[in-house]
Enzyme design. Structure first.
Site, PDB file in Angstrom:
ATOM      1  N   ASP A   8       0.469 -61.014 -48.687  1.00 56.17           N
ATOM      2  CA  ASP A   8       0.852 -61.722 -47.301  1.00 56.17           C
ATOM      3  C   ASP A   8      -0.327 -62.192 -46.656  1.00 56.17           C
ATOM      4  OD1 ASP A   8       2.633 -61.904 -44.883  1.00 56.17           O
ATOM      5  OD2 ASP A   8       0.953 -60.493 -43.841  1.00 56.17           O
ATOM      6  N   GLU A  10      -2.551 -63.567 -42.896  1.00 57.26           N
ATOM      7  CA  GLU A  10      -2.480 -63.752 -41.329  1.00 57.26           C
ATOM      8  C   GLU A  10      -3.376 -64.991 -40.974  1.00 57.26           C
ATOM      9  OE1 GLU A  10      -0.440 -62.188 -39.469  1.00 57.26           O
ATOM     10  OE2 GLU A  10       0.122 -60.571 -41.056  1.00 57.26           O
ATOM     11  N   HIS A  58      -1.481 -60.888 -34.423  1.00 58.50           N
ATOM     12  CA  HIS A  58      -2.082 -60.019 -35.424  1.00 58.50           C
ATOM     13  C   HIS A  58      -3.291 -59.354 -34.822  1.00 58.50           C
ATOM     14  CE1 HIS A  58      -4.880 -63.329 -35.555  1.00 58.50           C
ATOM     15  NE2 HIS A  58      -4.161 -64.336 -36.315  1.00 58.50           N
ATOM     16  N   HIS A 151       1.121 -57.493 -36.651  1.00 57.90           N
ATOM     17  CA  HIS A 151       1.191 -58.016 -37.991  1.00 57.90           C
ATOM     18  C   HIS A 151      -0.260 -57.754 -38.704  1.00 57.90           C
ATOM     19  CE1 HIS A 151       4.771 -60.841 -37.959  1.00 57.90           C
ATOM     20  NE2 HIS A 151       4.923 -60.114 -36.869  1.00 57.90           N
ATOM     21  N   ASP A 156       1.874 -55.278 -43.805  1.00 53.31           N
ATOM     22  CA  ASP A 156       3.156 -56.147 -44.248  1.00 53.31           C
ATOM     23  C   ASP A 156       3.616 -56.237 -45.927  1.00 53.31           C
ATOM     24  OD1 ASP A 156       3.253 -56.285 -41.491  1.00 53.31           O
ATOM     25  OD2 ASP A 156       3.086 -58.416 -41.539  1.00 53.31           O
TER      26      ASP A 156
END
Length: 237
Positions: A8, A10, A58, A151, A156
């Site tokens: 994942d 960000e 985030h 997040h 995640d």
């Protein structure tokens, strides 16, 4: 041995073509669909400001990221970690586009979309018309994500690893995936193992009374009457 990387990112926004950059990468290793505990995690200096909308998602501010490494400083470690493994990503097109944009900036070859496993696509095929966000899938599979206020790439990834295995058909009872990670399965009354995946011992299982197998006198008499209605019943041979 099947090796997969759950991954994942960000970012500062939605489109690398408009100058948005990656600010965090989180990944973890699965071998034969079991988490090994090996992870990769890094924050990155995006060399630009942090839009307020992205910050609300985030919580990574420009001040926090100011002293973090640039992508070109960590790319070798990142590529070594993922190697040539399949990449399990929620909405793979988004993360792959950002990763390939970062690689293009430093004249590195792109990652092939052929190696990406998109869990959004998997969820939509399995549950047509149902919400396919990570939070929605955690609720569907009773995966505890109460600690996910914002997040975070590694958090995640840990949640996604559990979701991915459920989409694949579910983990084996007692496997105990992610016991040491930030994501843990919530107690599920339909799961005989409960939160820790352990099955109840034989000593704790409730025992029922044995069922009678000998017919009663009334049942024998009723069977005899039934036989008189048959022509040459095999029971009388």
């Amino acid at each position: 041995m099947i090796r997969e990387i759950v991954l994942d990112t960000e970012t500062t926004g939605f489109d690398p073509d408009q100058g948005d950059r990656i600010v965090e990468i989180g990944a973890l290793e699965l071998l034969n669909h079991v988490a090994t505990g090996r992870t990769y995690h890094v924050y990155l200096n995006p060399e630009r400001d942090m839009p307020e909308g992205a910050y609300r998602v985030h919580g990574l501010s420009s001040a926090f990221l100011a002293d973090k490494p640039l992508f070109h400083e960590v790319v070798d470690a990142f590529l070594t970690f993922i190697a040539d493994s399949a990449l399990v990503i929620h909405n793979a097109a988004f993360d792959m586009k950002f990763l390939n944009a970062e690689l293009a900036r430093i004249d590195r070859p792109p990652l092939s979309m052929d190696r990406a496993i998109d869990t959004v696509t998997m969820a939509r095929r399995k549950f047509p018309g149902a919400p396919a966000s990570l939070d929605a899938l955690c609720r569907r599979f009773a995966i505890d994500n109460a600690h996910r206020a914002l997040h975070g790439a590694l958090l995640d990834s840990e949640l996604l690893a559990e979701v991915y295995l459920e989409l694949m058909g579910g983990r084996e009872p007692g496997l105990g995936l992610m016991k040491t990670g930030a994501a843990r399965r919530g107690a599920d009354p339909d799961d005989p193992g409960g939160a820790d995946g352990a099955l109840p011992s034989a000593a704790t299982r409730p025992r029922r009374s044995p069922r009678p197998h000998q017919e009663s006198a009334a049942e024998r008499d009723a069977h005899g009457v039934f036989l008189t209605r048959l022509k040459d019943p095999i029971w009388l041979r």
